[in-house]
Scaffold this motif. Structure first.
Motif, PDB file in Angstrom:
ATOM      1  N   VAL A   1       0.747  -1.131   0.083  1.00  0.00           N
ATOM      2  CA  VAL A   1       0.078   0.025  -0.031  1.00  0.00           C
ATOM      3  C   VAL A   1       0.741   1.427  -0.206  1.00  0.00           C
ATOM      4  O   VAL A   1       0.554   2.143  -0.734  1.00  0.00           O
ATOM      5  CB  VAL A   1      -0.960   0.089   1.253  1.00  0.00           C
ATOM      6  N   ASP A   2       1.904   1.269   0.697  1.00  0.00           N
ATOM      7  CA  ASP A   2       2.791   2.637   0.854  1.00  0.00           C
ATOM      8  C   ASP A   2       3.574   2.859  -0.509  1.00  0.00           C
ATOM      9  O   ASP A   2       3.980   3.902  -0.814  1.00  0.00           O
ATOM     10  CB  ASP A   2       3.871   2.534   1.836  1.00  0.00           C
ATOM     11  N   GLU A   3       3.533   1.801  -1.433  1.00  0.00           N
ATOM     12  CA  GLU A   3       4.059   2.105  -2.826  1.00  0.00           C
ATOM     13  C   GLU A   3       3.076   2.667  -3.655  1.00  0.00           C
ATOM     14  O   GLU A   3       3.392   3.295  -4.921  1.00  0.00           O
ATOM     15  CB  GLU A   3       4.639   1.062  -3.288  1.00  0.00           C
ATOM     16  N   LEU A   4       1.723   2.760  -3.411  1.00  0.00           N
ATOM     17  CA  LEU A   4       0.659   3.072  -4.352  1.00  0.00           C
ATOM     18  C   LEU A   4       0.756   4.858  -4.651  1.00  0.00           C
ATOM     19  O   LEU A   4       0.412   5.065  -5.767  1.00  0.00           O
ATOM     20  CB  LEU A   4      -0.592   2.621  -3.808  1.00  0.00           C
ATOM     21  N   ALA A   5       1.285   5.696  -3.734  1.00  0.00           N
ATOM     22  CA  ALA A   5       0.962   7.130  -4.097  1.00  0.00           C
ATOM     23  C   ALA A   5       2.209   7.356  -4.997  1.00  0.00           C
ATOM     24  O   ALA A   5       3.402   6.674  -5.042  1.00  0.00           O
ATOM     25  CB  ALA A   5       1.203   7.711  -2.806  1.00  0.00           C
ATOM     26  N   PRO A   6       2.097   8.147  -6.257  1.00  0.00           N
ATOM     27  CA  PRO A   6       3.084   8.399  -6.953  1.00  0.00           C
ATOM     28  C   PRO A   6       4.407   9.019  -6.324  1.00  0.00           C
ATOM     29  O   PRO A   6       4.156   9.918  -5.192  1.00  0.00           O
ATOM     30  CB  PRO A   6       2.353   9.683  -7.963  1.00  0.00           C
ATOM     31  N   THR A   7       5.472   8.830  -6.874  1.00  0.00           N
ATOM     32  CA  THR A   7       6.819   9.341  -6.167  1.00  0.00           C
ATOM     33  C   THR A   7       7.436  10.080  -7.338  1.00  0.00           C
ATOM     34  O   THR A   7       7.406  10.037  -8.532  1.00  0.00           O
ATOM     35  CB  THR A   7       7.586   8.407  -6.024  1.00  0.00           C
ATOM     36  N   ALA A   8       7.762  11.508  -6.800  1.00  0.00           N
ATOM     37  CA  ALA A   8       8.076  12.467  -7.826  1.00  0.00           C
ATOM     38  C   ALA A   8       9.424  13.263  -6.759  1.00  0.00           C
ATOM     39  O   ALA A   8       9.009  13.516  -5.807  1.00  0.00           O
ATOM     40  CB  ALA A   8       7.387  13.428  -8.336  1.00  0.00           C
ATOM     41  N   PRO A   9      10.721  13.315  -7.454  1.00  0.00           N
ATOM     42  CA  PRO A   9      11.498  14.111  -6.670  1.00  0.00           C
ATOM     43  C   PRO A   9      11.089  15.562  -6.413  1.00  0.00           C
ATOM     44  O   PRO A   9      10.669  16.246  -7.312  1.00  0.00           O
ATOM     45  CB  PRO A   9      12.918  14.167  -7.609  1.00  0.00           C
ATOM     46  N   VAL A  10      11.086  15.993  -5.092  1.00  0.00           N
ATOM     47  CA  VAL A  10      10.648  17.133  -4.779  1.00  0.00           C
ATOM     48  C   VAL A  10      11.576  17.919  -3.955  1.00  0.00           C
ATOM     49  O   VAL A  10      12.461  17.303  -3.152  1.00  0.00           O
ATOM     50  CB  VAL A  10       9.233  17.064  -3.629  1.00  0.00           C
ATOM     51  N   GLN A  11      12.162  19.097  -4.370  1.00  0.00           N
ATOM     52  CA  GLN A  11      13.285  19.715  -3.772  1.00  0.00           C
ATOM     53  C   GLN A  11      12.618  21.101  -3.089  1.00  0.00           C
ATOM     54  O   GLN A  11      12.037  21.778  -3.620  1.00  0.00           O
ATOM     55  CB  GLN A  11      14.213  20.467  -4.955  1.00  0.00           C
ATOM     56  N   LEU A  12      12.542  20.962  -1.822  1.00  0.00           N
ATOM     57  CA  LEU A  12      12.154  21.845  -0.813  1.00  0.00           C
ATOM     58  C   LEU A  12      13.047  22.503  -0.055  1.00  0.00           C
ATOM     59  O   LEU A  12      14.353  21.966   0.260  1.00  0.00           O
ATOM     60  CB  LEU A  12      11.045  21.038   0.283  1.00  0.00           C
ATOM     61  N   PRO A  13      13.052  23.859   0.433  1.00  0.00           N
ATOM     62  CA  PRO A  13      14.202  24.398   0.971  1.00  0.00           C
ATOM     63  C   PRO A  13      14.452  24.081   2.339  1.00  0.00           C
ATOM     64  O   PRO A  13      15.652  24.050   2.701  1.00  0.00           O
ATOM     65  CB  PRO A  13      13.656  26.016   0.957  1.00  0.00           C
ATOM     66  N   THR A  14      13.488  23.557   3.176  1.00  0.00           N
ATOM     67  CA  THR A  14      14.017  23.244   4.574  1.00  0.00           C
ATOM     68  C   THR A  14      13.172  21.890   4.955  1.00  0.00           C
ATOM     69  O   THR A  14      12.487  21.351   4.231  1.00  0.00           O
ATOM     70  CB  THR A  14      13.104  24.168   5.713  1.00  0.00           C
ATOM     71  N   PRO A  15      13.878  21.377   6.007  1.00  0.00           N
ATOM     72  CA  PRO A  15      13.292  19.740   6.360  1.00  0.00           C
ATOM     73  C   PRO A  15      11.878  19.751   6.917  1.00  0.00           C
ATOM     74  O   PRO A  15      11.116  19.474   6.655  1.00  0.00           O
ATOM     75  CB  PRO A  15      14.226  19.628   7.584  1.00  0.00           C
ATOM     76  N   GLU A  16      11.334  21.076   7.432  1.00  0.00           N
ATOM     77  CA  GLU A  16      10.083  21.366   7.912  1.00  0.00           C
ATOM     78  C   GLU A  16       9.104  21.337   6.671  1.00  0.00           C
ATOM     79  O   GLU A  16       8.001  20.679   6.725  1.00  0.00           O
ATOM     80  CB  GLU A  16       9.998  22.643   8.896  1.00  0.00           C
ATOM     81  N   ASP A  17       9.595  22.271   5.841  1.00  0.00           N
ATOM     82  CA  ASP A  17       8.628  22.244   4.596  1.00  0.00           C
ATOM     83  C   ASP A  17       8.463  20.846   3.835  1.00  0.00           C
ATOM     84  O   ASP A  17       7.577  20.395   3.421  1.00  0.00           O
ATOM     85  CB  ASP A  17       9.132  23.218   3.614  1.00  0.00           C
ATOM     86  N   ALA A  18       9.616  20.159   3.906  1.00  0.00           N
ATOM     87  CA  ALA A  18       9.307  18.475   3.537  1.00  0.00           C
ATOM     88  C   ALA A  18       8.447  17.983   4.040  1.00  0.00           C
ATOM     89  O   ALA A  18       7.792  17.035   3.610  1.00  0.00           O
ATOM     90  CB  ALA A  18      10.914  18.180   3.407  1.00  0.00           C
ATOM     91  N   ALA A  19       8.566  18.061   5.423  1.00  0.00           N
ATOM     92  CA  ALA A  19       7.691  17.122   6.326  1.00  0.00           C
ATOM     93  C   ALA A  19       6.435  17.437   5.969  1.00  0.00           C
ATOM     94  O   ALA A  19       5.539  16.651   6.071  1.00  0.00           O
ATOM     95  CB  ALA A  19       8.263  17.306   7.781  1.00  0.00           C
ATOM     96  N   ILE A  20       6.015  18.967   5.993  1.00  0.00           N
ATOM     97  CA  ILE A  20       4.722  19.119   5.900  1.00  0.00           C
ATOM     98  C   ILE A  20       4.151  18.815   4.595  1.00  0.00           C
ATOM     99  O   ILE A  20       2.925  18.209   4.278  1.00  0.00           O
ATOM    100  CB  ILE A  20       4.537  20.679   5.891  1.00  0.00           C
ATOM    101  N   ALA A  21       5.098  18.781   3.511  1.00  0.00           N
ATOM    102  CA  ALA A  21       4.770  18.422   2.088  1.00  0.00           C
ATOM    103  C   ALA A  21       4.219  17.285   2.086  1.00  0.00           C
ATOM    104  O   ALA A  21       3.396  16.698   1.374  1.00  0.00           O
ATOM    105  CB  ALA A  21       5.726  18.809   1.211  1.00  0.00           C
ATOM    106  N   GLY A  22       5.155  16.290   2.649  1.00  0.00           N
ATOM    107  CA  GLY A  22       4.994  15.086   2.661  1.00  0.00           C
ATOM    108  C   GLY A  22       3.614  14.293   3.276  1.00  0.00           C
ATOM    109  O   GLY A  22       3.119  13.563   2.891  1.00  0.00           O
ATOM    110  N   PHE A  23       3.439  15.027   4.371  1.00  0.00           N
ATOM    111  CA  PHE A  23       2.359  14.560   5.209  1.00  0.00           C
ATOM    112  C   PHE A  23       1.072  15.286   4.383  1.00  0.00           C
ATOM    113  O   PHE A  23       0.269  14.214   4.027  1.00  0.00           O
ATOM    114  CB  PHE A  23       2.222  15.502   6.382  1.00  0.00           C
TER     115      PHE A  23
END
Length: 194
Positions: A107-129
């Motif tokens: 199930v965890d592989e069903l979401a599309p994966t695309a490289p995302v370049q975000l400026p901060t770890p906090e932004d990356a965590a929020i975007a991932g959520f």
């Protein structure tokens, strides 16, 4: 085959299907670089078509590579450049379907994966959520809604006639079905945030 430039919508922007037809016609007439353009134009739509079958990113890449190989190995299969998008979507769907018959996808592989370049770890965590939340909601929709939303959402200028021909969906039902699917998705997302 025609070498005519791609037709366009009223705003003058060629549709994805028209750009693909133009690139295919040029490739069929010997312009090697036109194949690169064809791949660039169609791959996003094909990617989401294939992923709508629940394939992992790696399996989807394999399916897409095989779909392109089918075209390149026997270019005469598509005699009318206007049909290249439908032919590629049908080929990709068939290969994806075959692939799903032989694999179990976590199930965890069903979401599309695309490289995302975000400026901060906090932004990356929020975007991932937010991405996980969105794709969990999409995965709870029925298969028809999932396919429709993935394909329509990622096409620059969705061409309903070509989509209808490629998927067998009546053209008159695409818009209303898309609206119902989006309404249900919105309701799921609003319910999850409440």
């Amino acid at each position: 085959m025609s070498d005519a430039p791609p037709t366009s919508r009223a705003d003058g922007v060629p549709t994805t299907w028209d750009a693909a037809a133009s690139a295919h016609a040029r490739w069929a007439n010997g312009e090697r670089q036109a194949l690169d353009e064809l791949v660039r134009v169609l791959t996003p739509v094909l990617w989401h078509t294939v992923r709508s079958y629940g394939l992992s990113a790696e399996a989807a890449q394999d399916v897409l590579q095989n779909a392109w190989l089918c075209l390149v190995r026997d270019p005469g299969q598509v005699r009318d450049s206007q049909a290249v998008t439908g032919w590629m979507m049908t080929t990709a769907r068939r290969l994806a379907w075959r692939s799903t018959r032989t694999r179990e996808i976590p199930v965890d592989e069903l979401a599309p994966t695309a490289p995302v370049q975000l400026p901060t770890p906090e932004d990356a965590a929020i975007a991932g959520f937010e991405a996980r939340r969105l794709w969990q909601a999409v995965s709870s929709l029925n298969a028809r809604c999932q396919r429709l939303l993935r394909i329509i959402a990622f096409a620059d200028r969705p061409d309903y006639a070509a989509f209808s021909a490629a998927t067998g969906t009546p053209i008159g039902s695409i818009g209303p079905t898309r609206r119902r699917c989006l309404d249900k998705l919105r309701s799921l997302l609003e319910g999850a945030s409440a």
